[in-house]
Design a protein around this motif. Structure first.
Motif, PDB file in Angstrom:
ATOM      1  N   TRP A 107       0.827  -1.205   0.000  1.00  0.00           N
ATOM      2  CA  TRP A 107       0.000   0.000   0.000  1.00  0.00           C
ATOM      3  C   TRP A 107       0.859   1.252   0.000  1.00  0.00           C
ATOM      4  CZ3 TRP A 107       0.776  -3.074   4.236  1.00  0.00           C
ATOM      5  CH2 TRP A 107       1.263  -2.475   5.398  1.00  0.00           C
ATOM      6  N   LYS A 153       5.837   3.739  -0.177  1.00  0.00           N
ATOM      7  CA  LYS A 153       5.268   2.418  -0.419  1.00  0.00           C
ATOM      8  C   LYS A 153       5.666   1.475   0.714  1.00  0.00           C
ATOM      9  CE  LYS A 153       3.769   3.268  -4.715  1.00  0.00           C
ATOM     10  NZ  LYS A 153       2.353   3.181  -5.126  1.00  0.00           N
ATOM     11  N   LYS A 207      -3.875  -2.143   8.551  1.00  0.00           N
ATOM     12  CA  LYS A 207      -4.013  -3.096   7.452  1.00  0.00           C
ATOM     13  C   LYS A 207      -4.280  -4.515   7.950  1.00  0.00           C
ATOM     14  CE  LYS A 207      -3.301  -0.067   4.250  1.00  0.00           C
ATOM     15  NZ  LYS A 207      -4.381   0.284   3.280  1.00  0.00           N
TER      16      LYS A 207
END
Length: 277
Positions: free
Chosen positions: A3, A55, A18
Protein backbone atom coordinates in the motif's frame (compact mmCIF):
# COMPACT_ATOMS: atom_id res chain seq x y z
CA UNK A 1 0.12 -6.90 0.73
CA UNK A 2 1.30 -3.51 -0.54
CA UNK A 3 0.00 0.00 0.00
CA UNK A 4 0.85 3.68 -0.31
CA UNK A 5 1.01 5.75 2.87
CA UNK A 6 -1.70 8.42 2.79
CA UNK A 7 -0.63 10.41 5.86
CA UNK A 8 2.32 10.61 8.24
CA UNK A 9 2.34 7.66 10.60
CA UNK A 10 4.64 5.07 12.13
CA UNK A 11 5.04 1.57 10.79
CA UNK A 12 3.37 -0.29 13.68
CA UNK A 13 0.30 1.93 13.48
CA UNK A 14 0.05 1.54 9.71
CA UNK A 15 0.41 -2.23 9.95
CA UNK A 16 -2.32 -2.30 12.59
CA UNK A 17 -4.72 -0.58 10.20
CA UNK A 18 -4.01 -3.10 7.45
CA UNK A 19 -4.05 -6.13 9.76
CA UNK A 20 -6.73 -5.26 12.36
CA UNK A 21 -7.07 -8.86 13.53
CA UNK A 22 -3.34 -9.22 14.31
CA UNK A 23 -1.85 -8.46 17.71
CA UNK A 24 0.94 -5.93 18.11
CA UNK A 25 3.26 -8.82 18.99
CA UNK A 26 2.48 -10.45 15.62
CA UNK A 27 3.06 -7.18 13.78
CA UNK A 28 6.37 -6.63 15.58
CA UNK A 29 7.38 -10.17 14.61
CA UNK A 30 6.70 -9.36 10.93
CA UNK A 31 9.21 -6.53 11.19
CA UNK A 32 11.74 -8.59 13.16
CA UNK A 33 11.62 -11.34 10.49
CA UNK A 34 12.52 -8.82 7.78
CA UNK A 35 9.17 -9.18 6.02
CA UNK A 36 8.26 -5.48 5.95
CA UNK A 37 9.76 -3.25 3.27
CA UNK A 38 9.45 0.54 3.23
CA UNK A 39 10.36 1.87 -0.20
CA UNK A 40 13.00 -0.68 -1.16
CA UNK A 41 14.66 -1.10 2.22
CA UNK A 42 13.84 -3.65 4.90
CA UNK A 43 12.35 -1.96 7.96
CA UNK A 44 14.28 -2.71 11.15
CA UNK A 45 12.08 -0.91 13.69
CA UNK A 46 8.30 -1.18 14.21
CA UNK A 47 8.35 2.56 14.99
CA UNK A 48 9.90 3.44 11.63
CA UNK A 49 8.38 6.82 10.63
CA UNK A 50 6.32 6.83 7.45
CA UNK A 51 5.87 9.79 5.12
CA UNK A 52 2.96 10.38 2.79
CA UNK A 53 3.49 8.68 -0.58
CA UNK A 54 5.88 6.00 0.67
CA UNK A 55 5.27 2.42 -0.42
CA UNK A 56 4.97 -0.30 2.23
CA UNK A 57 5.06 -3.98 1.34
CA UNK A 58 4.64 -7.04 3.54
CA UNK A 59 6.43 -10.06 2.07
CA UNK A 60 5.19 -13.60 2.35
CA UNK A 61 6.49 -15.62 5.27
CA UNK A 62 9.76 -17.25 4.28
CA UNK A 63 11.22 -20.68 4.76
CA UNK A 64 14.83 -20.96 5.85
CA UNK A 65 17.78 -23.18 5.07
CA UNK A 66 20.77 -23.74 7.34
CA UNK A 67 22.18 -20.56 8.79
CA UNK A 68 18.88 -18.70 8.31
CA UNK A 69 19.41 -18.45 4.55
CA UNK A 70 16.06 -17.52 3.01
CA UNK A 71 14.28 -19.91 0.66
CA UNK A 72 11.80 -17.63 -1.10
CA UNK A 73 10.09 -20.19 -3.32
CA UNK A 74 10.31 -23.84 -4.27
CA UNK A 75 8.34 -26.48 -6.15
CA UNK A 76 9.29 -29.71 -7.94
CA UNK A 77 11.30 -27.83 -10.57
CA UNK A 78 12.98 -24.73 -9.13
CA UNK A 79 14.16 -23.12 -5.92
CA UNK A 80 14.61 -19.37 -5.50
CA UNK A 81 16.98 -18.32 -2.71
CA UNK A 82 18.16 -15.04 -1.22
CA UNK A 83 21.92 -15.52 -0.92
CA UNK A 84 23.68 -13.56 1.83
CA UNK A 85 26.96 -11.86 1.01
CA UNK A 86 30.01 -13.92 1.91
CA UNK A 87 28.47 -17.24 0.86
CA UNK A 88 29.76 -18.99 -2.26
CA UNK A 89 27.26 -20.05 -4.91
CA UNK A 90 29.06 -23.31 -5.77
CA UNK A 91 32.04 -25.27 -4.48
CA UNK A 92 35.65 -24.29 -5.08
CA UNK A 93 38.91 -26.16 -4.50
CA UNK A 94 39.00 -24.56 -1.05
CA UNK A 95 35.36 -24.77 0.07
CA UNK A 96 32.72 -27.42 -0.68
CA UNK A 97 30.30 -27.55 2.24
CA UNK A 98 29.51 -23.90 2.96
CA UNK A 99 27.98 -22.98 -0.39
CA UNK A 100 24.49 -22.14 -1.57
CA UNK A 101 24.53 -25.25 -3.74
CA UNK A 102 25.48 -27.49 -0.81
CA UNK A 103 22.78 -26.01 1.43
CA UNK A 104 20.12 -26.76 -1.17
CA UNK A 105 21.37 -30.30 -1.77
CA UNK A 106 21.03 -31.00 1.95
CA UNK A 107 17.58 -29.36 2.03
CA UNK A 108 16.33 -31.32 -1.00
CA UNK A 109 18.08 -34.71 -0.53
CA UNK A 110 15.86 -36.50 -3.06
CA UNK A 111 16.32 -33.92 -5.82
CA UNK A 112 19.19 -33.28 -8.20
CA UNK A 113 20.09 -29.65 -7.56
CA UNK A 114 21.67 -27.73 -10.43
CA UNK A 115 23.04 -24.19 -10.35
CA UNK A 116 21.80 -22.22 -13.35
CA UNK A 117 23.59 -18.90 -12.84
CA UNK A 118 25.85 -17.49 -10.13
CA UNK A 119 26.49 -14.54 -7.88
CA UNK A 120 29.97 -13.61 -6.70
CA UNK A 121 30.72 -14.69 -3.13
CA UNK A 122 30.38 -11.18 -1.70
CA UNK A 123 27.32 -10.21 -3.77
CA UNK A 124 23.97 -10.80 -2.08
CA UNK A 125 20.54 -11.45 -3.53
CA UNK A 126 18.46 -13.68 -5.76
CA UNK A 127 19.51 -16.99 -7.31
CA UNK A 128 17.51 -19.71 -9.06
CA UNK A 129 18.47 -23.38 -8.90
CA UNK A 130 16.93 -26.18 -10.97
CA UNK A 131 15.73 -29.31 -9.16
CA UNK A 132 15.79 -31.68 -12.12
CA UNK A 133 17.55 -32.02 -15.45
CA UNK A 134 14.60 -30.82 -17.52
CA UNK A 135 14.35 -27.58 -15.53
CA UNK A 136 18.13 -27.15 -15.75
CA UNK A 137 18.16 -27.47 -19.53
CA UNK A 138 15.22 -25.09 -19.93
CA UNK A 139 16.66 -22.42 -17.66
CA UNK A 140 20.16 -22.63 -19.16
CA UNK A 141 18.68 -22.00 -22.58
CA UNK A 142 16.63 -19.11 -21.18
CA UNK A 143 19.75 -17.48 -19.76
CA UNK A 144 21.67 -18.07 -22.98
CA UNK A 145 18.88 -16.28 -24.87
CA UNK A 146 18.90 -13.46 -22.24
CA UNK A 147 15.22 -13.90 -21.36
CA UNK A 148 15.39 -13.70 -17.54
CA UNK A 149 15.45 -10.12 -16.24
CA UNK A 150 17.93 -9.31 -13.47
CA UNK A 151 18.18 -6.02 -11.62
CA UNK A 152 20.81 -5.03 -9.07
CA UNK A 153 21.56 -2.14 -6.75
CA UNK A 154 25.12 -0.99 -6.15
CA UNK A 155 26.66 1.70 -3.99
CA UNK A 156 29.62 3.14 -5.91
CA UNK A 157 32.37 5.63 -5.25
CA UNK A 158 31.67 8.96 -6.94
CA UNK A 159 29.01 9.68 -9.55
CA UNK A 160 28.73 8.24 -13.07
CA UNK A 161 28.66 10.70 -15.96
CA UNK A 162 26.15 10.67 -17.54
CA UNK A 163 23.84 9.73 -14.68
CA UNK A 164 22.24 6.93 -16.69
CA UNK A 165 22.99 4.98 -19.81
CA UNK A 166 24.59 1.79 -21.07
CA UNK A 167 28.03 0.27 -20.59
CA UNK A 168 29.14 -2.03 -23.41
CA UNK A 169 32.52 -3.74 -23.74
CA UNK A 170 34.27 -7.04 -24.34
CA UNK A 171 35.53 -8.88 -21.25
CA UNK A 172 38.18 -11.52 -20.77
CA UNK A 173 39.60 -13.24 -17.69
CA UNK A 174 43.38 -13.28 -17.25
CA UNK A 175 45.56 -15.98 -15.70
CA UNK A 176 45.07 -14.45 -12.23
CA UNK A 177 41.25 -14.69 -12.50
CA UNK A 178 40.88 -10.94 -12.94
CA UNK A 179 38.30 -9.90 -15.55
CA UNK A 180 39.41 -7.08 -17.84
CA UNK A 181 38.10 -5.06 -20.77
CA UNK A 182 39.61 -5.88 -24.12
CA UNK A 183 39.33 -4.35 -27.58
CA UNK A 184 39.92 -7.76 -29.17
CA UNK A 185 36.47 -9.19 -29.91
CA UNK A 186 37.95 -12.62 -30.65
CA UNK A 187 39.54 -12.67 -27.20
CA UNK A 188 36.64 -11.37 -25.10
CA UNK A 189 32.89 -11.81 -24.75
CA UNK A 190 30.38 -8.99 -25.20
CA UNK A 191 29.03 -7.55 -21.93
CA UNK A 192 26.18 -5.03 -21.73
CA UNK A 193 24.99 -3.33 -18.53
CA UNK A 194 22.24 -0.70 -18.31
CA UNK A 195 22.47 1.70 -15.36
CA UNK A 196 20.76 4.69 -13.81
CA UNK A 197 21.52 6.77 -10.73
CA UNK A 198 18.89 6.36 -8.02
CA UNK A 199 20.46 8.51 -5.29
CA UNK A 200 23.50 10.75 -4.94
CA UNK A 201 25.44 11.44 -1.77
CA UNK A 202 28.56 13.48 -1.14
CA UNK A 203 30.91 10.53 -1.54
CA UNK A 204 28.82 7.69 -2.93
CA UNK A 205 26.01 7.09 -5.42
CA UNK A 206 23.32 4.41 -5.50
CA UNK A 207 22.91 2.84 -8.93
CA UNK A 208 20.24 0.54 -10.31
CA UNK A 209 21.70 -1.84 -12.88
CA UNK A 210 20.08 -4.19 -15.35
CA UNK A 211 22.04 -6.99 -16.97
CA UNK A 212 21.60 -7.64 -20.66
CA UNK A 213 24.38 -10.22 -20.57
CA UNK A 214 25.69 -12.12 -17.56
CA UNK A 215 29.46 -12.29 -17.72
CA UNK A 216 31.66 -13.04 -14.73
CA UNK A 217 32.21 -9.90 -12.57
CA UNK A 218 30.42 -7.86 -15.27
CA UNK A 219 28.90 -5.14 -13.10
CA UNK A 220 32.04 -4.79 -11.02
CA UNK A 221 34.28 -4.39 -14.08
CA UNK A 222 31.91 -1.97 -15.81
CA UNK A 223 31.69 0.21 -12.71
CA UNK A 224 35.49 0.29 -12.50
CA UNK A 225 35.68 1.11 -16.22
CA UNK A 226 33.30 4.06 -15.67
CA UNK A 227 35.41 5.41 -12.80
CA UNK A 228 32.84 4.51 -10.13
CA UNK A 229 34.00 1.23 -8.52
CA UNK A 230 31.58 -0.66 -6.30
CA UNK A 231 32.20 0.21 -2.66
CA UNK A 232 34.18 -2.54 -0.93
CA UNK A 233 35.48 -4.00 -4.20
CA UNK A 234 39.27 -3.86 -3.77
CA UNK A 235 39.72 -6.26 -6.68
CA UNK A 236 38.23 -3.70 -9.06
CA UNK A 237 39.43 -0.36 -7.80
CA UNK A 238 37.51 0.51 -4.62
CA UNK A 239 39.44 2.39 -1.94
CA UNK A 240 36.60 2.85 0.57
CA UNK A 241 34.51 0.41 2.58
CA UNK A 242 32.61 1.98 5.49
CA UNK A 243 29.89 -0.69 5.15
CA UNK A 244 32.30 -3.64 5.60
CA UNK A 245 30.90 -5.55 2.63
CA UNK A 246 30.76 -5.46 -1.16
CA UNK A 247 27.84 -3.13 -1.87
CA UNK A 248 26.18 -5.08 -4.68
CA UNK A 249 22.76 -6.71 -4.30
CA UNK A 250 20.61 -8.65 -6.81
CA UNK A 251 17.16 -7.42 -5.81
CA UNK A 252 14.89 -8.54 -8.66
CA UNK A 253 14.66 -11.65 -10.84
CA UNK A 254 11.97 -12.35 -13.44
CA UNK A 255 11.92 -15.65 -15.32
CA UNK A 256 9.62 -18.12 -17.04
CA UNK A 257 8.76 -21.28 -15.14
CA UNK A 258 10.28 -24.37 -16.83
CA UNK A 259 7.05 -26.39 -16.65
CA UNK A 260 4.20 -23.88 -16.92
CA UNK A 261 5.95 -21.18 -18.95
CA UNK A 262 4.38 -18.63 -16.61
CA UNK A 263 6.38 -15.46 -15.94
CA UNK A 264 7.41 -15.30 -12.28
CA UNK A 265 8.86 -12.25 -10.56
CA UNK A 266 10.83 -12.43 -7.32
CA UNK A 267 12.15 -9.60 -5.15
CA UNK A 268 14.73 -9.50 -2.41
CA UNK A 269 14.45 -6.82 0.26
CA UNK A 270 17.37 -4.43 -0.09
CA UNK A 271 19.62 -4.10 3.00
CA UNK A 272 18.99 -0.75 4.67
CA UNK A 273 22.61 0.39 4.41
CA UNK A 274 22.22 0.73 0.64
CA UNK A 275 19.98 3.77 1.21
CA UNK A 276 22.11 5.33 3.97
CA UNK A 277 24.62 7.04 1.68
Amino acid sequence: MEWTVEEEDNLLSSLGKKYPDSSKATLRKMVAEGRVVVGRAVATSPLHPLMRGQKVKVLAKKSFLEGDVKLLYSDKDIAIVDKPYGLLTVATDFQADKTMHALLKRHFPKARVFPVHRLDQDTSGLLVFALNEGARDFLKEEFEKRRPKRRYLAVVEGQPDPSEGEWRSYLREDANYVVKNTSDQTEGKLAVTHYKTVKRGRTFSLLELKLETGRKNQIRVHCQMAGVPVVGDKKYGSTKNPFHRLMLHAFELTLNHPKTGKSMKFESAVPEEFYSI
